[in-house]
Structures are given as C-alpha cells and as structure tokens.
Scaffold this motif. Sequence first.
Motif, PDB file in Angstrom:
ATOM      1  N   SER A   1       0.853  -1.184   0.000  1.00  0.00           N
ATOM      2  CA  SER A   1       0.000   0.000   0.000  1.00  0.00           C
ATOM      3  C   SER A   1       0.890   1.235   0.000  1.00  0.00           C
TER       4      SER A   1
ATOM      5  N   LEU B   1       3.907   5.414 -10.073  1.00  0.00           N
ATOM      6  CA  LEU B   1       2.655   4.709  -9.850  1.00  0.00           C
ATOM      7  C   LEU B   1       2.387   3.705 -10.955  1.00  0.00           C
TER       8      LEU B   1
ATOM      9  N   GLN C   1      -2.659  -0.909  -3.351  1.00  0.00           N
ATOM     10  CA  GLN C   1      -3.626   0.026  -2.755  1.00  0.00           C
ATOM     11  C   GLN C   1      -2.985   1.403  -2.591  1.00  0.00           C
ATOM     12  N   LEU C   2      -3.822   2.460  -2.794  1.00  0.00           N
ATOM     13  CA  LEU C   2      -3.438   3.833  -2.480  1.00  0.00           C
ATOM     14  C   LEU C   2      -4.231   4.291  -1.275  1.00  0.00           C
TER      15      LEU C   2
ATOM     16  N   ILE D   1      -7.404  11.277  -7.312  1.00  0.00           N
ATOM     17  CA  ILE D   1      -6.723  10.079  -6.806  1.00  0.00           C
ATOM     18  C   ILE D   1      -7.602   8.849  -7.011  1.00  0.00           C
ATOM     19  N   ILE D   2      -8.895   8.986  -6.741  1.00  0.00           N
ATOM     20  CA  ILE D   2      -9.814   7.855  -6.921  1.00  0.00           C
ATOM     21  C   ILE D   2      -9.886   7.447  -8.383  1.00  0.00           C
TER      22      ILE D   2
ATOM     23  N   THR E   1      -6.789   5.495  -9.316  1.00  0.00           N
ATOM     24  CA  THR E   1      -6.785   4.096  -8.859  1.00  0.00           C
ATOM     25  C   THR E   1      -7.626   3.229  -9.786  1.00  0.00           C
ATOM     26  N   LYS E   2      -8.741   3.779 -10.278  1.00  0.00           N
ATOM     27  CA  LYS E   2      -9.556   2.998 -11.220  1.00  0.00           C
ATOM     28  C   LYS E   2      -8.809   2.806 -12.530  1.00  0.00           C
TER      29      LYS E   2
ATOM     30  N   ILE F   1      -6.168  -0.441  -9.162  1.00  0.00           N
ATOM     31  CA  ILE F   1      -5.788  -0.728  -7.778  1.00  0.00           C
ATOM     32  C   ILE F   1      -6.856  -0.183  -6.850  1.00  0.00           C
ATOM     33  N   SER F   2      -6.872  -0.671  -5.598  1.00  0.00           N
ATOM     34  CA  SER F   2      -7.879  -0.237  -4.634  1.00  0.00           C
ATOM     35  C   SER F   2      -7.456   1.066  -3.977  1.00  0.00           C
ATOM     36  N   VAL F   3      -8.430   1.732  -3.333  1.00  0.00           N
ATOM     37  CA  VAL F   3      -8.171   3.003  -2.673  1.00  0.00           C
ATOM     38  C   VAL F   3      -8.813   2.996  -1.307  1.00  0.00           C
TER      39      VAL F   3
ATOM     40  N   CYS G   1     -14.939   5.960  -3.572  1.00  0.00           N
ATOM     41  CA  CYS G   1     -14.070   5.358  -2.568  1.00  0.00           C
ATOM     42  C   CYS G   1     -14.945   4.635  -1.555  1.00  0.00           C
TER      43      CYS G   1
END
Length: 1002
Positions: free
Chosen positions: A899, A913, A920-921, A944-945, A948-949, A953-955, A974
């Motif tokens: 993470s 990144l 995960q972020l 940021i969200i 991640t998409k 990766i998850s947030v 999120c």
Amino acid sequence: MLQKNKSIFVFIVLTVVIMNIFMIMLLAYTLYTSRERKEAEVRTNVENLTLLLEKSISISSREIDLSLHTLQAYVEKELRDKKHINNNEINNLLQRQQDWISYVARINITDEKGQVQFGHSDIGRRLNYANYSVFKDAQQRNENQLFVTKLMRDPNGQGWVHLFVRRYNQPDGTFAGVITATLPASYFNNLITKLNVGSKGVVLVQDLDMRIIARNPMLETLNGQVGGVGGPPELSRLVQSGIHSGTIYTRRTTDKVPRIGTFRMLTGMPVFVVVALAEQDYLAQWYNDVIKAVLLEFIFLLVTTIAAGLLWRQIQASFFANRRSQMLLRNAHDGIHVLDTQGRLIEASESFFRMIGHTPKEVIGQTPCYWDAYYNQAEIQDLIKNDIRTPEGIRFETFYYNAQGEAYPVEVSLILVHIDDYEVFFCSARDITERKKAEENQRIAAAAFDSQVGMLITDPNLKILRSNRAFTEITGYSQQELIGQTPRILQSGTHEKNFYATMWDHIRSTGSWQGEIWNKRKNGDLYAQYILIANVRDEKGQTTHYVASITDISAYKASEEKVRLLALYDSLTKLPNRRLFLEHLEQSIQEAEMKKRLGILLCIDLDNFKALNDTKGHETGDHLLQQVAARLLECVGANHMIARLGGDEFAVLLDQISASESEAIQHAEMVAKRILQALAQPYFFENSEYRSSASIGISLFGMEAHENVQDPLKRADIAMSEAKNYGRNTYRFFDPSIQSQVQERAEIDAGLRQALEKNQLVLYYQPQVNHMQQVTGVEALLRWQHPTKGLISPAIFIPIAEENGFIIPLGKWVLETACQQLSAWAKHPKTAKLSIAVNVSASQFARDEFVQDVIEILEHTQAPAHLLKLELTESALVMRIEDVIAKMMVLKRYGVMFSLDDFGTGYSSLAYLKRIPIDQLKIDQSFVRDIVVNSNDAEIAKIIIVLTKTFGISVLAEGVETEAQRDVLEKYGCYDYQGYLFAKPMPIYEFEQYLLFQKTQS
C-alpha cells in the motif's frame, strides 16, 4: 631554382585548401549531430506534453460520463418505482449538482421523441434532439454506453460544442429518452492555455473531421478559429490512418511556421490533441551555433591564408639570403671561409686572409691545420665527419697564427650547408683577444654578481643599468628589457603611494631599507619578495647608484597560505570551517555589543542527507554539498560569512543588521526564505536529478552583554532541531521553551533501546472498514507504554529512532509482532480473513536484507502472507526505482500486498505509480479533513480515486471522522475507510471486543 620555388608555392596553396575543407566538414558534422540531438529532445518533450493533455481531457470526459450515468440510474429508478419522473425532483437534482460539470456543461433530459423535458434553463427545455444522428444512434442501440459527437453547432446557437449522450430505458427495457451534456469548446481552451510551448509553439484540440475545437494561440484566419477546418496534410493523413498516436514534422502549417509535434487520439471522444514546438524556438541556439561556426571557419581560413603567406615570404627571403651571402662574404668583418667535405679551403673573405697573414694563392686548397695553432689534421677530420654534421652546426674556440707567427684566440662557427646540390662547410672566425681580456677583468665581479640572489643596479635617477641572471629568473624580464626602465615596471599595485614614499625617505636618510614587498612578474603574476636596497655614494657623498638584492619568498608565502587554508577552510566546499567561523562570530559579538546593533546567526542542516549518501554514495553526497555551498553564496553574497561546520551542516552570519529586533527578525526571515527556495531547486548529477530541502535555525545576538561565542550557536542549533521536528523544509527562531524539549528528546533517545528490551512497546490496531461498515483489516500502530510517562505517541519517538538508526530493529519488531497476530487470527474463522497493514520506513526498506527479513518472519510465524500489507511512503521511492520494483516483486511472489501511504503529500509521480506493483493507495487525511468545504481537497481526492480505477488498484481514505466526509468519498467512488468515525486505534484486547460487538450488531 625558380621552378623549385613554384612547386613549393603550389604545395602551400593545396595544403591551405585541404585544411579548410576538413574544417568545414568537421563543423558541418558537429552542427548536424547537435541538431539531431535537439530534435530528439523536442520530440520527447512534446510527447510528454501531449500525453498530459490527453490525460486531462480523458479525465474530464470520464467525469461527464460519471455524472450522466448517475442521472441515468436515478431516472430509471424513478421510472421503476413511480412510473414517471417528478418534474420538481429532477429539476432540484439538476440544480443541486455541486461538482464542476454543472458549471461547464449544460445537462438536459429528453423523452423518447427527443423533446427536452428537463434542463438547466428554459431555453434548453425548448430543444428537440430527434433529428440528431447521435439521438438516433442511442435510440437504435440498446447499449449502456456513452455517445459523444464531433464538434457541432450548439443547438441553442451559442457557439461550438460537443454533445455527450446516454440512453435511459423504461422498466421493460424499451427506449425512454436520452440524457445529454453539452460541453462548450471554450472548456478545452482553458485546459490548453496552461501548457508552455514557447513563443511560436501551438496546442490543438480537433475532432476527426479536422475541425478546430481549441487552439493556443488562436489565429485571425477563418480556418484558425474554433469550428474552422485546418491543419497540415501530414496530420490529416495520420488521423485518417486510424493510428492512436504519432509524431510529425511539417512546414505546411496554417500559420506557415515549421514545427515538430505529437498527436494522440482520445479513447472516449472523437477528438485528438496535438502539441507542437516551433523550429525557430527550439533551434534558436542552434542557429547561433551555425553563425559561430561560419565565423570560426572564416577566422580559420584567414589564419591559414596569412600563415601560408608568411611561410611563402620566408621561403623567398631565404632564396634572396643565399644570394646576399655571396656579397657579404666579400665585405664581412669576421674571417669568413668555406671548406669542402675534405676540409680544404675553397673560398674566403678578405678579412680572413688579413687575419692569418697569407695571400689567397698560399692557402686556397690547404686544410685548417695550416693556420690553426691548436687542432691537428686528425682532429680536423673528426670534426668534419662527426661534430659538424648537425643542423645547428658547432661553435668552438681555438688559436690562429697571425702574420708575425704569433698565436691569438679566435672563435670559430662552422655549419654544414647545401649549395647547388653540393655540401660545404661555412665557417666564420672572429678575433676574440679583446673579449678574453674583458672576461678576465670581469670574472671575479661576475662571479659575485651572478649569485642566487637577484641583483639590480640603477643610476641616481632610478634608470636600470644592469640585472643578473637570478633577477631574470625571478621577474621574467631579460636584462635588455629592463635596461632604461625604472623599478616601477615591477610594481604590483598592491602598495599605496605612502608606502613607497616612506621607503625612499628611509633610504635617503639611512642609506638602506629592507623588508617584504609585493611585486609583479612579466607574465602578470604577483609574488612576494624580500628586498634590500642600498645607495652607493662617491667620495663627495653623492649617490651614484642604487643596488637592490631580492629573494623570491613566494613559495614560502604559498606554503604559509596553504597551511592557513587547511587550518581555516573546508577542503571540499572551500568555505570557512568551524574554527574560522567561531573566530569571526566572536569578533561580531563584540562589535554588536559595542555598536548596539543586532546580528543574526542561521544554522542550516540538509534534510535526509544520510539517505542520499546511503543510496547514491558519498561521492554524490560531496557533489551535493558543493552545489549547496555555491547556492548559499549566491543567496547571501560575499559580504556575509558562510561556513561549513561539518557534515551537512552550514552556518550563515549576518553582521550588525539593525538596532531594532523586529527589523532584524524580518531580515532573518527574508534570508531564510531565500535560502530555502534556492536549496529546494533540483540538483543535477551525471545521470540523475535529485531534490532536497533544508531546516534552518535562527538566533539573534547582541542583545545580552558579555555573551559567550557558543551561546548563539547553541540557540541556532536548538532552533534548527525544532525546524526538523516541525516537518523539515522550514525555519524556526530560538525559543527558550525549546530547551526543555531538547532535554526530553535526549531522554527518549536514551530510553528507546531499553523500551524494546523491557517489553514497553505495544501495538495498537485501528480498524479498516468497507462501505457496509464491515471490518476488512487493521493498521498496526506502534505505541510506547513508558513506566512513568505513560503512553508516548509515535510522533515523538519515531523521528528520533529515524535519526539514530534504531528504526531498523524497531521496525523488525513491529513486523514480527504483527505477523504473530496474523498467525493467531488465522486459526479462528471470524478473524481468518482480516489483514494487517504495517508501516515500513524508507531506511528500513532500503536495506539489502529487508526482503530476507520479511520472508524469514513469515516462515517463522507461519502468518498468511496474502493478509500482510506493507505500507510504504513516497520517500521510500527516492532510492533507485529498479531496486524498489525488484524487492516488491520478490515479496509479491510470496503473496505480500503493498500500500502507498500518504499519496499526494510528497513527490507524487505517475511514472512511479505506473511501474511499481502497488495494490492500494491511501488518501492522506490532510485531503479528507476539509473535503466537504474545500473544493481543492475534494478535487484532489476525486483525481486520486480516478487514478486508482485507471491503474486497477484499490483506494482507502484515512482520517475519516464525519458522515459527511464518508458520503463525499463514497460519491466519488471510494468504498474503504479508516478513521475515528468508525474506531480509534486500540490495544488487541479492546479490538477483539470491538470486533465481537460488530459481529453481534450485524
């Protein structure tokens, strides 16, 4: 002879031509490679700018699609639940939209016939989209997708727009209408104006029909305006070919400016973007180099032509010299005579026959032993065969017989010359009887005069009469250059007129003067010398001469200066060292007390310098220190003292700034800010770029009487430590209350090692929940349960552990304790799926043994690796990215998750990144805290969200404390949280009770 000279002339001309052709080819090749490198650099720049612009527009497109999708879901839900759409509710929903889309795009909702039923304005509700092809596409294709038009006229007649369309259905799946968002072309203009492409560069956004959506700068011509169709044919061919991206060079631009550019197609819109840099911008320096090359070739041609001319003149001069020599032979004063290779006399001047007292008839054909009183026939033949056959010839002394048969000394010069393909010996004999007598008379005086001490003799008017060899070696002036001059030619300009006036007054009154003085050599170098000047008087007491003896003591002075520099200056940065700084500080304190003016002392320490040394090596660290010293000199100037106190610590002393404390503080703040700004700029090494910062402590002095020299230095050092505690990259003034904090830090430093040995450390666990408030895992947080001070926050002792290196065993203990807990949870079904996130420091992750330590702990504790999550901060990525990726890939093969903590607060990089295998972020709580009221924080969290998409990766958002914060985060996409809204960090027994309570509630 004439034909031979002509051949030489042709050879010289050909040589000059060939040399200039070679120079032209060399310059042309250098300019060609220079241009190639510059164009490659420009292509890389425009590719990066185009990618950035394409990402910005794509994110905007996805945001519009997300809003339309939200409205689609709402409308279809209304149709399912209520069988119709409530006018007031849908209008209120449109009016309540607070994101940027409602300010940029106009949203309308139509019925199945294309008539707008709901919109932001009355004008919009009068529209009908039935005849639009995009409406028909949405009507015919029952797909959950976004339709985007090419650039079109606004249905309201207000310029050019793009139409975003989503279909919505009746409960039975039949077509019910569309939801549209009208995005004006002016929105793109706002995006592209932020890109810096130089004075003649251009940024373009166009649709697939080559119609201009936005252009910076905008042109006055019709095809250069919004809606106009334009662009070079090379760009049109690339767009029509269907490729996603490409680079072009064209001269057929709309405004006739040659450019290199890159275009990229957008995946979500029928649009492509172009960023191009103008040739006259990026090749400006190259054109200057071309001019310089032309000038250089012109100078080279001029120099070689002049050199060839001089050489040709020299050859001609030699030709005529040969002819003149025959004339000189007849009229020479010396005894000129020519011998053949057997040593027989061929020809001689009249003066030679007078010297030996014989007629030509008597000696022509004879060898030198006939008139030479010293050499015999064998010795003469040996000279001819060996010694004389050198280009420079020989010179020797011997004795000749005169007409009376007496021997007298002569000096003979012999040289082998070629005349008309014949070898002869050209000889010159000179009677040196008088010279020998003079030499004998001067031998004793010369021996004394030509000692190792430089000697100079002048007349009473200081006109130089004579100097010796040692004087020439010291000053560089020959005796011929000095004769007739005065000693002023040697003056360095270092001494004032009063110095020389005093010196000559002393000589006239006492007869002599001695001492050290600085003079100048012929080449301009200054040097120190010890000089003794005495006057010489006649029998009447009048000065007839001045005699000076000098000794060069520059080597002694240089050694003395070198010793001083080694003692007082830092060898790496050439700045004053601590010793010299303290001497100057003591003097400044005394002057400040005497003049009642305040001085300022700044202590500067580089942040994270040890990490640079550990990862890049000490040589890189030394280069950084040298660049820091140079920047400090630029910021502060040479009027104030800058010193390196040791390691990465520097000091700046500002003398007697002001009598007012407020003015002194303001000046200190101004200097500190300037230094911080300068030291924060990038540092460039051979193959890398590095960013650093500094912490500055400031202390004033001169306010107290009889202050010790160490007092302001201690205060500034304490203030500098406070600046580091405050977060680094800042400055702090000394405050007496800091002294107690320093004492507390010292106690923590001493007690931290005992805390691990005596089991005073404990892990607290803060739950991480999903949008259904189900606990999915925890973050392990270290606490120190001190026996007398109680619970000590990690914010106090972790920075100290980072500084003293204890963070390594501390981090290993945390990791092992967390894995033991994971192993215990794995045995119970209710906790078997819970993960534990463990923070890993940058210095801990940088160790070569880190990966092996984690693997050994997992094997030892039998903890499930897929439930262990290692949290890294962006500072851990400062080390070489390839090493980071290699370590992470090894651990991920064991199942360990990663993470990225506090994302967005450091040197966030999309390049990192994209490459690192992160799972995960974590959105930093600084963005979550004001997400409801601060649009900037909300926008950052949203981006940021979206990132991640994009990267799959998850947030997780940390620091969630209110329902409103959670609602905004959930709205943006999120769905995992951590914060006091759900639970605070707690010891294991409290967490397990909390977990049991959550199970019973569910």
